[in-house]
Design a protein around this motif. Structure first.
Motif, PDB file in Angstrom:
ATOM      1  N   MET A   1     -11.516   2.483  21.624  1.00 50.14           N
ATOM      2  CA  MET A   1     -12.359   1.293  21.497  1.00 50.14           C
ATOM      3  C   MET A   1     -13.634   1.670  20.736  1.00 50.14           C
ATOM      4  N   ASN A   2     -13.958   0.906  19.688  1.00 50.02           N
ATOM      5  CA  ASN A   2     -15.178   1.207  18.956  1.00 50.02           C
ATOM      6  C   ASN A   2     -16.401   0.620  19.653  1.00 50.02           C
ATOM      7  N   GLU A   3     -17.590   0.959  19.133  1.00 49.88           N
ATOM      8  CA  GLU A   3     -18.832   0.554  19.801  1.00 49.88           C
ATOM      9  C   GLU A   3     -18.966  -0.966  19.863  1.00 49.88           C
ATOM     10  N   ALA A   4     -18.629  -1.645  18.771  1.00 51.67           N
ATOM     11  CA  ALA A   4     -18.775  -3.100  18.743  1.00 51.67           C
ATOM     12  C   ALA A   4     -17.880  -3.770  19.781  1.00 51.67           C
ATOM     13  N   ASP A   5     -16.646  -3.293  19.898  1.00 49.70           N
ATOM     14  CA  ASP A   5     -15.734  -3.868  20.883  1.00 49.70           C
ATOM     15  C   ASP A   5     -16.211  -3.576  22.308  1.00 49.70           C
ATOM     16  N   PHE A   6     -16.722  -2.377  22.519  1.00 49.48           N
ATOM     17  CA  PHE A   6     -17.213  -2.010  23.849  1.00 49.48           C
ATOM     18  C   PHE A   6     -18.384  -2.889  24.255  1.00 49.48           C
ATOM     19  N   ILE A   7     -19.333  -3.093  23.331  1.00 45.46           N
ATOM     20  CA  ILE A   7     -20.496  -3.933  23.640  1.00 45.46           C
ATOM     21  C   ILE A   7     -20.064  -5.380  23.859  1.00 45.46           C
ATOM     22  N   ALA A   8     -19.086  -5.840  23.068  1.00 43.71           N
ATOM     23  CA  ALA A   8     -18.574  -7.198  23.270  1.00 43.71           C
ATOM     24  C   ALA A   8     -18.005  -7.371  24.680  1.00 43.71           C
ATOM     25  N   ARG A   9     -17.298  -6.337  25.166  1.00 45.66           N
ATOM     26  CA  ARG A   9     -16.769  -6.390  26.538  1.00 45.66           C
ATOM     27  C   ARG A   9     -17.900  -6.374  27.557  1.00 45.66           C
ATOM     28  N   LEU A  10     -18.928  -5.576  27.297  1.00 46.28           N
ATOM     29  CA  LEU A  10     -20.078  -5.540  28.208  1.00 46.28           C
ATOM     30  C   LEU A  10     -20.714  -6.922  28.350  1.00 46.28           C
ATOM     31  N   ARG A  11     -20.740  -7.665  27.258  1.00 44.76           N
ATOM     32  CA  ARG A  11     -21.390  -8.983  27.290  1.00 44.76           C
ATOM     33  C   ARG A  11     -20.612  -9.996  28.118  1.00 44.76           C
ATOM     34  N   THR A  12     -19.370  -9.668  28.477  1.00 42.02           N
ATOM     35  CA  THR A  12     -18.602 -10.567  29.349  1.00 42.02           C
ATOM     36  C   THR A  12     -18.895 -10.305  30.828  1.00 42.02           C
ATOM     37  N   LEU A  13     -19.614  -9.231  31.119  1.00 46.62           N
ATOM     38  CA  LEU A  13     -19.944  -8.891  32.504  1.00 46.62           C
ATOM     39  C   LEU A  13     -21.139  -9.717  32.982  1.00 46.62           C
ATOM     40  N   PRO A  14     -21.362  -9.785  34.287  1.00 44.91           N
ATOM     41  CA  PRO A  14     -22.560 -10.476  34.772  1.00 44.91           C
ATOM     42  C   PRO A  14     -23.816  -9.786  34.234  1.00 44.91           C
ATOM     43  N   LEU A  15     -24.644 -10.521  33.521  1.00 44.70           N
ATOM     44  CA  LEU A  15     -25.835  -9.965  32.906  1.00 44.70           C
ATOM     45  C   LEU A  15     -27.090 -10.541  33.551  1.00 44.70           C
ATOM     46  N   HIS A  16     -28.070  -9.684  33.723  1.00 45.53           N
ATOM     47  CA  HIS A  16     -29.386 -10.127  34.173  1.00 45.53           C
ATOM     48  C   HIS A  16     -30.026 -10.962  33.063  1.00 45.53           C
ATOM     49  N   PRO A  17     -30.781 -12.016  33.402  1.00 45.15           N
ATOM     50  CA  PRO A  17     -31.445 -12.799  32.346  1.00 45.15           C
ATOM     51  C   PRO A  17     -32.326 -11.944  31.447  1.00 45.15           C
ATOM     52  N   GLY A  18     -32.894 -10.882  32.016  1.00 47.36           N
ATOM     53  CA  GLY A  18     -33.757 -10.016  31.225  1.00 47.36           C
ATOM     54  C   GLY A  18     -33.021  -9.150  30.238  1.00 47.36           C
ATOM     55  N   ALA A  19     -31.679  -9.126  30.297  1.00 47.53           N
ATOM     56  CA  ALA A  19     -30.899  -8.322  29.350  1.00 47.53           C
ATOM     57  C   ALA A  19     -30.891  -8.915  27.950  1.00 47.53           C
ATOM     58  N   ARG A  20     -31.315 -10.169  27.821  1.00 47.41           N
ATOM     59  CA  ARG A  20     -31.372 -10.848  26.518  1.00 47.41           C
ATOM     60  C   ARG A  20     -30.020 -10.810  25.808  1.00 47.41           C
ATOM     61  N   GLY A  21     -28.958 -10.931  26.599  1.00 49.78           N
ATOM     62  CA  GLY A  21     -27.623 -10.973  26.018  1.00 49.78           C
ATOM     63  C   GLY A  21     -27.164  -9.672  25.402  1.00 49.78           C
ATOM     64  N   LEU A  22     -27.868  -8.580  25.692  1.00 50.22           N
ATOM     65  CA  LEU A  22     -27.562  -7.255  25.129  1.00 50.22           C
ATOM     66  C   LEU A  22     -27.634  -7.246  23.599  1.00 50.22           C
TER      67      LEU A  22
END
Length: 217
Positions: A1-22
């Motif tokens: 998995m490349n970095e872009a795909d990994f970060i895209a998967r991270l963005r599907t997880l529950p995120l704190h509002p302060g994360a600014r959508g990563l």
């Protein structure tokens, strides 16, 4: 998995509002601005680079992210792999130098024992305070794109480090970068968006544009 795909998967997880959508350099937690960077031996620094310079670079890259939000530095946490006593001592000398240079306090962190021959992986988390912290996603159509300082010095310094000889000032740009904290604090109240240039002007300008839903022309 490349970095872009990994970060895209991270963005599907529950995120704190302060994360600014990563999509930003930092997270915003109440009045705190939080950022974390990792340097990997053989990827972000050369195995032969001086340990003191690596300590400086590790802290400075995190402070640069805070500078890109106009934040005042509160302190840093260090995660450190112990492996060689002499190298570790030199690293601590460099760490002391950069903390004193920018009046930064060490808050805490973690240490682990690293097997001989394993690459060093160094992480600092930095904390700052600011009332605004312009996001990289705040750019608007018609805004000008500005950069503080000059581009390319660190890349030229890396080439010099690999060659073993060259201009000392450019080598310092690679080994001991200077976070633009004062410039960041001055600019933050005046701009719509800010970000640290870490991967090159064209790449990072495109990231700001994409996060903001605009184009760079």
């Amino acid at each position: 998995m490349n970095e872009a795909d990994f970060i895209a998967r991270l963005r599907t997880l529950p995120l704190h509002p302060g994360a600014r959508g990563l999509v930003d350099d930092v997270a915003v937690l109440g009045g705190l601005i939080v950022t974390s960077d990792t340097l990997v031996e053989g990827v972000h620094f050369l195995p032969g680079d001086p340990a003191a310079d690596i300590a400086w670079k590790l802290v400075a890259t995190n402070l640069s992210d805070l500078a890109a939000k106009g934040a005042a530095v509160e302190g840093v946490m260090l995660n450190y792999p112990l492996r060689d006593a002499a190298w570790d001592a030199a690293f601590l000398d460099g760490l002391a130098a950069v903390l004193r240079a920018y009046d930064v306090a060490l808050i805490g962190g973690d240490t682990v024992s690293l097997p001989a021959g394993a690459p060093r992986v160094l992480t600092v988390t930095a904390f700052g305070r600011d009332a605004r912290a312009p996001a990289r996603s705040g750019a608007r159509a018609g805004d000008g794109l500005w950069v503080t300082g000059t581009i390319g010095g660190a890349g030229a310094g890396l080439a010099i480090a690999c060659a073993g000889a060259g201009d000392a000032a450019l080598l310092a740009r690679y080994r001991r970068p200077v976070p633009r904290l004062a410039e960041g604090r001055a600019l933050a109240p005046l701009v719509h968006a800010m970000m640290d240039v870490s991967d090159g002007l064209l790449i990072d300008a495109a990231r700001m544009a994409a996060a903001s839903g605009v184009a760079v022309a």
